[in-house]
Each structure stands twice: as C-alpha cells, then as structure tokens.
Write an enzyme that holds these catalytic residues in place. Structure first.
Site, PDB file in Angstrom:
ATOM      1  N   HIS A  42     -14.238   0.039  12.177  1.00 26.41           N
ATOM      2  CA  HIS A  42     -13.872  -0.306  10.796  1.00 26.41           C
ATOM      3  C   HIS A  42     -14.670  -1.530  10.354  1.00 26.41           C
ATOM      4  O   HIS A  42     -14.880  -2.467  11.137  1.00 26.41           O
ATOM      5  CB  HIS A  42     -12.366  -0.582  10.692  1.00 26.41           C
ATOM      6  CG  HIS A  42     -11.893  -0.619   9.274  1.00 26.41           C
ATOM      7  ND1 HIS A  42     -12.114  -1.704   8.460  1.00 26.41           N
ATOM      8  CD2 HIS A  42     -11.251   0.307   8.526  1.00 26.41           C
ATOM      9  CE1 HIS A  42     -11.627  -1.429   7.261  1.00 26.41           C
ATOM     10  NE2 HIS A  42     -11.091  -0.224   7.277  1.00 26.41           N
TER      11      HIS A  42
ATOM     12  N   SER B 220     -10.478   2.390  -1.539  1.00 28.31           N
ATOM     13  CA  SER B 220      -9.679   2.441  -2.762  1.00 28.31           C
ATOM     14  C   SER B 220      -9.362   3.860  -3.223  1.00 28.31           C
ATOM     15  O   SER B 220      -9.420   4.153  -4.416  1.00 28.31           O
ATOM     16  CB  SER B 220     -10.378   1.651  -3.881  1.00 28.31           C
ATOM     17  OG  SER B 220     -10.585   0.316  -3.456  1.00 28.31           O
TER      18      SER B 220
ATOM     19  N   GLY C 133     -10.469  -1.857  -0.725  1.00 20.84           N
ATOM     20  CA  GLY C 133      -9.503  -2.783  -1.326  1.00 20.84           C
ATOM     21  C   GLY C 133     -10.032  -3.420  -2.599  1.00 20.84           C
ATOM     22  O   GLY C 133      -9.743  -4.569  -2.902  1.00 20.84           O
TER      23      GLY C 133
ATOM     24  N   GLU D  17     -17.000   4.675   4.622  1.00 20.01           N
ATOM     25  CA  GLU D  17     -16.284   3.633   3.882  1.00 20.01           C
ATOM     26  C   GLU D  17     -17.266   2.571   3.401  1.00 20.01           C
ATOM     27  O   GLU D  17     -17.585   1.646   4.147  1.00 20.01           O
ATOM     28  CB  GLU D  17     -15.239   2.973   4.784  1.00 20.01           C
ATOM     29  CG  GLU D  17     -14.159   3.915   5.261  1.00 20.01           C
ATOM     30  CD  GLU D  17     -12.847   3.172   5.506  1.00 20.01           C
ATOM     31  OE1 GLU D  17     -11.833   3.589   4.956  1.00 20.01           O
ATOM     32  OE2 GLU D  17     -12.852   2.158   6.226  1.00 20.01           O
TER      33      GLU D  17
ATOM     34  N   GLU E 248     -13.913  -3.999   8.632  1.00 14.05           N
ATOM     35  CA  GLU E 248     -13.217  -5.295   8.761  1.00 14.05           C
ATOM     36  C   GLU E 248     -13.402  -5.854  10.170  1.00 14.05           C
ATOM     37  O   GLU E 248     -13.460  -7.071  10.356  1.00 14.05           O
ATOM     38  CB  GLU E 248     -11.730  -5.130   8.391  1.00 14.05           C
ATOM     39  CG  GLU E 248     -11.564  -5.031   6.881  1.00 14.05           C
ATOM     40  CD  GLU E 248     -10.328  -4.269   6.426  1.00 14.05           C
ATOM     41  OE1 GLU E 248      -9.450  -3.967   7.252  1.00 14.05           O
ATOM     42  OE2 GLU E 248     -10.259  -3.967   5.217  1.00 14.05           O
TER      43      GLU E 248
ATOM     44  N   ASN F 259      -4.201   3.980   7.021  1.00  9.94           N
ATOM     45  CA  ASN F 259      -4.541   2.813   7.830  1.00  9.94           C
ATOM     46  C   ASN F 259      -3.726   1.641   7.287  1.00  9.94           C
ATOM     47  O   ASN F 259      -4.059   1.082   6.254  1.00  9.94           O
ATOM     48  CB  ASN F 259      -6.056   2.548   7.707  1.00  9.94           C
ATOM     49  CG  ASN F 259      -6.472   1.239   8.353  1.00  9.94           C
ATOM     50  OD1 ASN F 259      -5.716   0.640   9.116  1.00  9.94           O
ATOM     51  ND2 ASN F 259      -7.693   0.790   8.053  1.00  9.94           N
ATOM     52  N   TRP F 260      -2.647   1.322   8.001  1.00  8.84           N
ATOM     53  CA  TRP F 260      -1.735   0.289   7.489  1.00  8.84           C
ATOM     54  C   TRP F 260      -2.282  -1.122   7.705  1.00  8.84           C
ATOM     55  O   TRP F 260      -1.670  -2.103   7.265  1.00  8.84           O
ATOM     56  CB  TRP F 260      -0.357   0.412   8.161  1.00  8.84           C
ATOM     57  CG  TRP F 260       0.396   1.662   7.804  1.00  8.84           C
ATOM     58  CD1 TRP F 260      -0.023   2.676   6.969  1.00  8.84           C
ATOM     59  CD2 TRP F 260       1.691   2.052   8.268  1.00  8.84           C
ATOM     60  NE1 TRP F 260       0.938   3.661   6.898  1.00  8.84           N
ATOM     61  CE2 TRP F 260       2.006   3.299   7.680  1.00  8.84           C
ATOM     62  CE3 TRP F 260       2.630   1.470   9.131  1.00  8.84           C
ATOM     63  CZ2 TRP F 260       3.199   3.973   7.924  1.00  8.84           C
ATOM     64  CZ3 TRP F 260       3.831   2.141   9.373  1.00  8.84           C
ATOM     65  CH2 TRP F 260       4.110   3.375   8.776  1.00  8.84           C
ATOM     66  N   LYS F 261      -3.406  -1.231   8.402  1.00 17.02           N
ATOM     67  CA  LYS F 261      -4.028  -2.544   8.668  1.00 17.02           C
ATOM     68  C   LYS F 261      -2.970  -3.514   9.229  1.00 17.02           C
ATOM     69  O   LYS F 261      -2.113  -3.097   9.995  1.00 17.02           O
ATOM     70  CB  LYS F 261      -4.691  -3.083   7.396  1.00 17.02           C
ATOM     71  CG  LYS F 261      -5.655  -2.065   6.799  1.00 17.02           C
ATOM     72  CD  LYS F 261      -6.578  -2.646   5.780  1.00 17.02           C
ATOM     73  CE  LYS F 261      -7.476  -1.543   5.231  1.00 17.02           C
ATOM     74  NZ  LYS F 261      -8.512  -2.025   4.359  1.00 17.02           N
TER      75      LYS F 261
ATOM     76  N   GLY G 192      -6.175   2.831   2.866  1.00 14.83           N
ATOM     77  CA  GLY G 192      -5.568   1.545   3.193  1.00 14.83           C
ATOM     78  C   GLY G 192      -4.397   1.271   2.272  1.00 14.83           C
ATOM     79  O   GLY G 192      -3.278   1.736   2.492  1.00 14.83           O
ATOM     80  N   GLY G 193      -4.653   0.527   1.189  1.00 12.07           N
ATOM     81  CA  GLY G 193      -3.612   0.071   0.271  1.00 12.07           C
ATOM     82  C   GLY G 193      -2.608   1.143  -0.141  1.00 12.07           C
ATOM     83  O   GLY G 193      -1.392   0.937  -0.048  1.00 12.07           O
TER      84      GLY G 193
END
Ligand code: PGA
Length: 276
Positions: free
Chosen positions: A99, A218, A177, A171, A101, A13-15, A239-240
């Site tokens: 998600h 993470s 993150g 999640e 976010e 997930n490159w956000k 993500g990261g």
C-alpha cells in the site's frame, strides 16, 4: 486481448480506524447487508487488533477476512510484527501488500514488498498488491514507467502456480482519501490496461486475462458504477467509504449491477462483419 468476465472484487481497507465496538457493528452490518449474493467477492481488512473479533462475525458468511500487512518471516525476533502464519490462524484469506501509505510513510522498498508477496503466497494467503503513481510522477509522464517498475520488482520470482491467488490494486497516490482529485474512469481504465499488458509480458496472456485488477482511490457510491463498467476494472479497494456500512454496501451493489450488465452483453450474439 479478448474480453474476459472476471468476478468483481470489493475490499474494505479500514486502515488505522475503528475501535472494537465500531469494528463489530460495521462487520455485522456488512454481513447482514450482503445477504446471499455471490456475484461480487467481498473482503474486510480491519486493523490487526480487531482481526479476531471481525473474523468471528464473518465466519460462515460470504464475506472474507483480510489483513493490511504482514512481516515476511514465519516467526522470530521481530518486535511488533505479525507473521503470515498468525494471520492464517486468525482466519485471514487475504493480505494487502505494498500500500502506498506503507511505501511512502514507512519507506517500504520494492524489494521488501516483493519479499512479502513471495512469503505470503508461499504461506497460502491471497495477495492484493497495490501499485500506483504520485501526482508528480503522473505530471512528469512517468505513470507507465512507475507501474512497470512496481510490477517488475514486486512480482519478481513469484511462482506461476500462485498467480491465481494474486490480484493487483491500482491506487494512484494522488487519488487516495482525496475529495478534490480522483481518477476519472478513463484514467483508471488506461492504467489497468498498462498493468494487464505488463502482467501478460511477465506471466503470459492467459494469466493476465484471469488477473483481477481493482481500482482504489476515493471510490464512493456515486462514482463506483462509472468505474465498474470500465473495461478491465474488476472491483475496488475502498478506504474511507468502507467505514460507513451503507456506503460500502452501495458500492458492492454497484458491482453486482455491473456484473449483471457484463453477463448480459457477453451472452448477446456478436455482430459479425459481412465478408467483402
Ligand atoms: P480511499 O482509500 O478510498 O479513502 O481513498 C483507498 C486506499 O487507500 O486503499
């Protein structure tokens, strides 16, 4: 519930990161690094503006394309939104919905997430539905109730014949993150068990056994193996670490190793207890 072998599923997930050049480089590096392996299903979810260019790079490879969101209408006066048909036209197979976010920063309700899930599945997309508790909810022992609510509302009226195109990403919001707090493999396994149990209540044991549940929050090369060998952890939403090709590929490799180990142990003769 008897153990079932499900294919490991790793999603990047490159956000709202990368630019066109980075997106191209990253996608190429993942395709090249993946080779011909078939054990782990891999998907990349770039930001909307890069779906087309990443899609071109992924074409003919074993890496699928996914989107990070959609609007639950075919078309219409929805300025700034993107429809499921547009995503399909761009070659998307998957879409991430719910998600945290979007739930927490953009105020998406369970009902809205549910509408998206139903519309996406009806349009022919595969859905990755994200669920997970905040730290306050975990500390107040509300994790199970929260997961229950997000699944009950998020999956309301989802037709049984679309369930094979649905996966869940657990999640925990506090682990996303976050370098200080990440869920332990034990915590992930416990939450996945809760999710699968609730899913079985809603849709039956067979569907629950087939359901892929990813862990997200993470996930890095150094904790992926410990997560993947946990019962009921069928992959990861990343993500990261998905923004660094070497890290992402190391996590995919951890998935390949875990699935090889699972296969070996399931083909070993089972020890039976002597009859008393
Ligand atoms: P993270 O993000 O791997 O950077 O924690 C996961 C996610 O939000 O999907």
């Amino acid at each position: 519930m008897s153990p079932a072998i499900r294919q490991k599923f790793v999603v990047g997930n490159w956000k709202m990161y990368t630019n066109a050049a980075d997106a191209r480089r990253l996608a190429k590096a993942v395709v090249d690094g993946m080779g011909a392996q078939e054990r782990v299903s891999v998907t990349l979810c770039p930001p909307f503006p890069y779906l087309a260019l990443v899609g071109e790079i992924l074409e003919g490879s074993r890496v699928a394309l996914g989107a990070q969101n959609l609007y639950p209408e075919k078309e219409g006066p929805f300025t700034g939104e993107v429809s499921p048909t547009m995503l399909l036209e761009l070659g998307c197979k998957y879409v991430i919905l719910g998600h945290s976010e979007r739930r927490h920063k953009l105020g998406e309700s369970d009902a809205f997430v549910n509408q998206k899930v139903r519309v996406a599945l009806a349009a022919g997309l595969d859905v990755i539905l994200c669920v997970g508790e905040t730290l306050e909810q975990r500390n107040a022992n509300q994790t199970e109730a929260l997961l229950d609510r997000q699944l009950t509302c998020g999956l309301a009226d989802v037709p049984a014949d679309t369930l094979t195109r649905l996966s869940i990403a657990y999640e925990p919001v506090w682990a996303i993150g976050n370098l200080e707090h990440h869920a332990t493999p034990q915590q992930a396994e416990e939450a996945h068990t809760v999710i699968r149990r609730r899913f079985a209540q809603m849709f039956g044991k067979k569907s629950a056994q087939a359901l892929a549940i990813q862990y997200g929050g993470s996930v890095k090369p150094d904790n992926a193996a410990a997560l993947f060998c946990r019962h009921g952890v069928d992959g990861a939403l990343i993500g990261g670490a998905s923004l660094i090709a070497d890290q992402f590929l190391a996590i995919v490799r951890a998935g390949i190793n875990a699935s090889q180990t699972e296969e070996k142990s399931s083909s070993m003769p089972q020890l039976t207890k002597p009859v008393a």
